[in-house]
Design a protein around this motif. Sequence first.
Motif, PDB file in Angstrom:
ATOM      1  N   PRO A   1      -0.676   5.085  -6.003  1.00 31.21           N
ATOM      2  CA  PRO A   1      -0.668   5.072  -4.806  1.00 31.21           C
ATOM      3  C   PRO A   1      -1.949   4.696  -4.440  1.00 31.21           C
ATOM      4  N   ASP A   2      -1.643   4.000  -3.849  1.00 29.08           N
ATOM      5  CA  ASP A   2      -2.795   3.275  -2.649  1.00 29.08           C
ATOM      6  C   ASP A   2      -4.000   3.985  -1.470  1.00 29.08           C
ATOM      7  N   TYR A   3      -3.421   4.860  -1.356  1.00 26.34           N
ATOM      8  CA  TYR A   3      -4.259   6.150  -0.068  1.00 26.34           C
ATOM      9  C   TYR A   3      -3.714   7.399   0.603  1.00 26.34           C
ATOM     10  N   VAL A   4      -4.353   7.973   0.668  1.00 23.94           N
ATOM     11  CA  VAL A   4      -3.820   9.677   0.578  1.00 23.94           C
ATOM     12  C   VAL A   4      -4.063   9.945   2.040  1.00 23.94           C
ATOM     13  N   LEU A   5      -2.470  10.732   2.930  1.00 21.87           N
ATOM     14  CA  LEU A   5      -2.965  10.720   3.547  1.00 21.87           C
ATOM     15  C   LEU A   5      -3.212  12.700   3.300  1.00 21.87           C
ATOM     16  N   LEU A   6      -3.589  13.095   3.934  1.00 26.51           N
ATOM     17  CA  LEU A   6      -3.547  14.535   3.918  1.00 26.51           C
ATOM     18  C   LEU A   6      -4.213  15.374   5.598  1.00 26.51           C
TER      19      LEU A   6
ATOM     20  N   LYS B   1       1.149  -0.789  -0.070  1.00 22.72           N
ATOM     21  CA  LYS B   1      -0.039   0.341   0.056  1.00 22.72           C
ATOM     22  C   LYS B   1       1.135   1.024  -0.125  1.00 22.72           C
ATOM     23  N   CYS B   2       1.098   2.010  -1.361  1.00 22.81           N
ATOM     24  CA  CYS B   2       2.159   2.877  -1.353  1.00 22.81           C
ATOM     25  C   CYS B   2       0.891   4.111  -0.806  1.00 22.81           C
ATOM     26  N   PRO B   3       1.979   4.751   0.033  1.00 25.40           N
ATOM     27  CA  PRO B   3       1.532   5.866   0.792  1.00 25.40           C
ATOM     28  C   PRO B   3       1.756   7.690  -0.020  1.00 25.40           C
ATOM     29  N   LEU B   4       0.683   8.765   0.042  1.00 25.39           N
ATOM     30  CA  LEU B   4       1.013   9.345  -0.957  1.00 25.39           C
ATOM     31  C   LEU B   4       0.018  10.285   0.315  1.00 25.39           C
ATOM     32  N   LEU B   5       1.363  11.048   0.324  1.00 26.19           N
ATOM     33  CA  LEU B   5       1.457  12.434   1.776  1.00 26.19           C
ATOM     34  C   LEU B   5       1.327  13.570   1.484  1.00 26.19           C
ATOM     35  N   LEU B   6       0.397  14.463   1.260  1.00 28.35           N
ATOM     36  CA  LEU B   6       0.130  15.119   1.541  1.00 28.35           C
ATOM     37  C   LEU B   6       0.742  16.360   2.637  1.00 28.35           C
TER      38      LEU B   6
ATOM     39  N   GLU C   1      -6.294  17.388   7.990  1.00 18.62           N
ATOM     40  CA  GLU C   1      -7.884  17.785   7.847  1.00 18.62           C
ATOM     41  C   GLU C   1      -8.381  19.113   7.321  1.00 18.62           C
ATOM     42  N   ARG C   2      -7.676  20.369   7.504  1.00 21.12           N
ATOM     43  CA  ARG C   2      -8.464  21.626   7.395  1.00 21.12           C
ATOM     44  C   ARG C   2      -8.114  20.674   5.544  1.00 21.12           C
ATOM     45  N   ASP C   3      -6.784  20.198   5.091  1.00 24.45           N
ATOM     46  CA  ASP C   3      -7.495  20.669   3.247  1.00 24.45           C
ATOM     47  C   ASP C   3      -8.150  19.434   2.763  1.00 24.45           C
ATOM     48  N   ARG C   4      -8.564  18.803   3.249  1.00 20.20           N
ATOM     49  CA  ARG C   4     -10.145  18.410   3.192  1.00 20.20           C
ATOM     50  C   ARG C   4     -10.878  18.704   1.678  1.00 20.20           C
ATOM     51  N   ASP C   5     -11.187  19.261   1.986  1.00 23.79           N
ATOM     52  CA  ASP C   5     -11.972  20.113   0.769  1.00 23.79           C
ATOM     53  C   ASP C   5     -12.143  20.581  -0.220  1.00 23.79           C
ATOM     54  N   ALA C   6     -10.607  21.118  -0.091  1.00 21.35           N
ATOM     55  CA  ALA C   6     -10.032  22.189  -1.262  1.00 21.35           C
ATOM     56  C   ALA C   6      -9.954  20.943  -1.394  1.00 21.35           C
ATOM     57  N   PHE C   7      -8.952  19.771  -1.558  1.00 20.06           N
ATOM     58  CA  PHE C   7      -8.104  18.199  -2.018  1.00 20.06           C
ATOM     59  C   PHE C   7      -8.965  17.923  -2.847  1.00 20.06           C
ATOM     60  N   VAL C   8     -10.476  17.314  -2.419  1.00 14.23           N
ATOM     61  CA  VAL C   8     -11.426  16.788  -3.863  1.00 14.23           C
ATOM     62  C   VAL C   8     -12.191  18.070  -4.430  1.00 14.23           C
ATOM     63  N   ALA C   9     -12.551  18.711  -4.296  1.00 14.56           N
ATOM     64  CA  ALA C   9     -13.011  20.017  -4.737  1.00 14.56           C
ATOM     65  C   ALA C   9     -11.996  19.586  -6.112  1.00 14.56           C
ATOM     66  N   ALA C  10     -10.462  19.708  -5.634  1.00 11.39           N
ATOM     67  CA  ALA C  10      -9.746  20.117  -6.806  1.00 11.39           C
ATOM     68  C   ALA C  10      -9.248  18.538  -7.792  1.00 11.39           C
ATOM     69  N   LEU C  11     -10.117  17.617  -6.896  1.00 10.39           N
ATOM     70  CA  LEU C  11      -9.601  16.227  -7.271  1.00 10.39           C
ATOM     71  C   LEU C  11     -10.952  15.956  -8.779  1.00 10.39           C
TER      72      LEU C  11
ATOM     73  N   VAL D   1      -6.969   9.464   4.182  1.00  5.93           N
ATOM     74  CA  VAL D   1      -6.910   9.446   5.821  1.00  5.93           C
ATOM     75  C   VAL D   1      -6.583  10.790   5.966  1.00  5.93           C
ATOM     76  N   SER D   2      -7.354  11.821   7.150  1.00  3.64           N
ATOM     77  CA  SER D   2      -6.727  12.362   7.932  1.00  3.64           C
ATOM     78  C   SER D   2      -6.002  12.812   9.526  1.00  3.64           C
ATOM     79  N   TYR D   3      -5.039  14.021   8.804  1.00  2.00           N
ATOM     80  CA  TYR D   3      -4.071  13.909  10.150  1.00  2.00           C
ATOM     81  C   TYR D   3      -4.564  15.046  10.817  1.00  2.00           C
ATOM     82  N   ARG D   4      -4.160  15.685  12.011  1.00  2.00           N
ATOM     83  CA  ARG D   4      -4.145  16.899  12.644  1.00  2.00           C
ATOM     84  C   ARG D   4      -2.314  17.281  12.627  1.00  2.00           C
TER      85      ARG D   4
END
Length: 475
Positions: A254-259, A221-226, A261-271, A358-361
Amino acid sequence: MKAGSPIADSLHASLAQLQQLAAGNAPDLVTRRGWLDGLARMVREHQAEWIAAVNADFGCRSAVETRLAELFPALEGITLARRKLRGWMRPQRRGTSFWFWPARAEVRPLPLGVAGVMVPWNYPIFLALGPLTSALAAGNRVMLKMSELSPHTGALLEKLCRRYLGDDVVRVVNGGIDVAAVFASLPFDHLLFTGSTRVGRVVMQAAAANLTPVTLELGGKCPLLLAPGFDMRRAVGSIVAGKLLNAGQTCVAPDYVLLHERDRDAFVAALRQQVLRAYPQPAGNPDYTAIINPAHYQRLLAWRDEAAELGARVEAICDDDPAAMAAAGKLPLTLIEGAPPQATVMHEEIFGPLLPIVSYREYGEALAYINARPRPLALYLFDADRRRVQQTLQQVRCGGVTVNDTLLHVVQDQLPFGGIGPSGMGHYHGYEGFLTFSKLLPVLHQSRLAGAVLTQPPHGRTVQRLLQLMLGKVR
């Protein structure tokens, strides 16, 4: 398949014939370059046939992807090997201990003999020709086992290898799982397998009976870390390209994205915007690749539905009719958020266009998340902070890294490619591939003036005094 069966007997006979051919003098530079030239012509002169064969295996495989992700890197690897081969083959001088002067030491790279290569279905051209390039550059004969899920590509490779290289250099084996089991048990001088971690364990066990050394190129599972606040517009183009190349059927996708939590909405919209721009109407879009077969298609649906049943939020990003997508054997990019750890998509390699988020703080929390899981084949880090990039490279153990992009470290032929732990062992590509398929022969040339004669028996006072100098005084 039992020993003594026609197929087993045929494979053993093929190996024995190649071993006999490999038993003579090591192929010289001219011969090896001739082999590499044959490989290059095989790729260049039959591009349309390669594209058609892979497309037939997938049902729909983007012609651009086949050229960009298979034919191009295969040719790049061949070109590099041909250009560097003289230097790679040259004996390397090594130092000798002061006590053995004026002896001379060197290392000579020699062919191992006959190499076996087991090729997966997802990139059947590149993942056949890449190891083949390394093995031939090192002077070996080769047997290639193609996947039963890519029969058209396997048949084409068998035909072209016979024409451009000959059965005395390369033999291509096609067939099902029973053939693969016999192939893995053959007493090769080296075996390279590309595939899943689960099957890699079986292959390694089969090879162990012959003490055959193995290179395992597996997955994980290759992580993609933003990193927090990274420019989403800059990131999503690379993320979509990396995740949806071959519809996600890529061991380094990329198997999953780590970003944050404040960037979640911007990421999903841009994606979402980037996916719809890059792959409009994917059901009939020739640039969007299908899932290899119905079994893998149903597997991905089952994992998606399981995550939803366990409480995850699931969103497909697609502007096409679901029925048309299903009829074409295609799945859209599907975001999965809030899936619990027991969901299959959270602990198994996905190999398709499902993307958990997956969100992080805190950034350290993201690194801890990665390090708490099996070591991945690749890490993708998007970060403009150089100090934090260095911190991450020091803390995360993985097979390879691309910073501020995806996948591209794999096609740099002067970088070794390989996994770590459950994502693989050993390396190939470029010089490291040449070394993988070579025996580094150590040679010591003794001088007639050698002082080592002083240590020969009978052992008198001279050797005792010499040992005092060599070891120091006994306390």
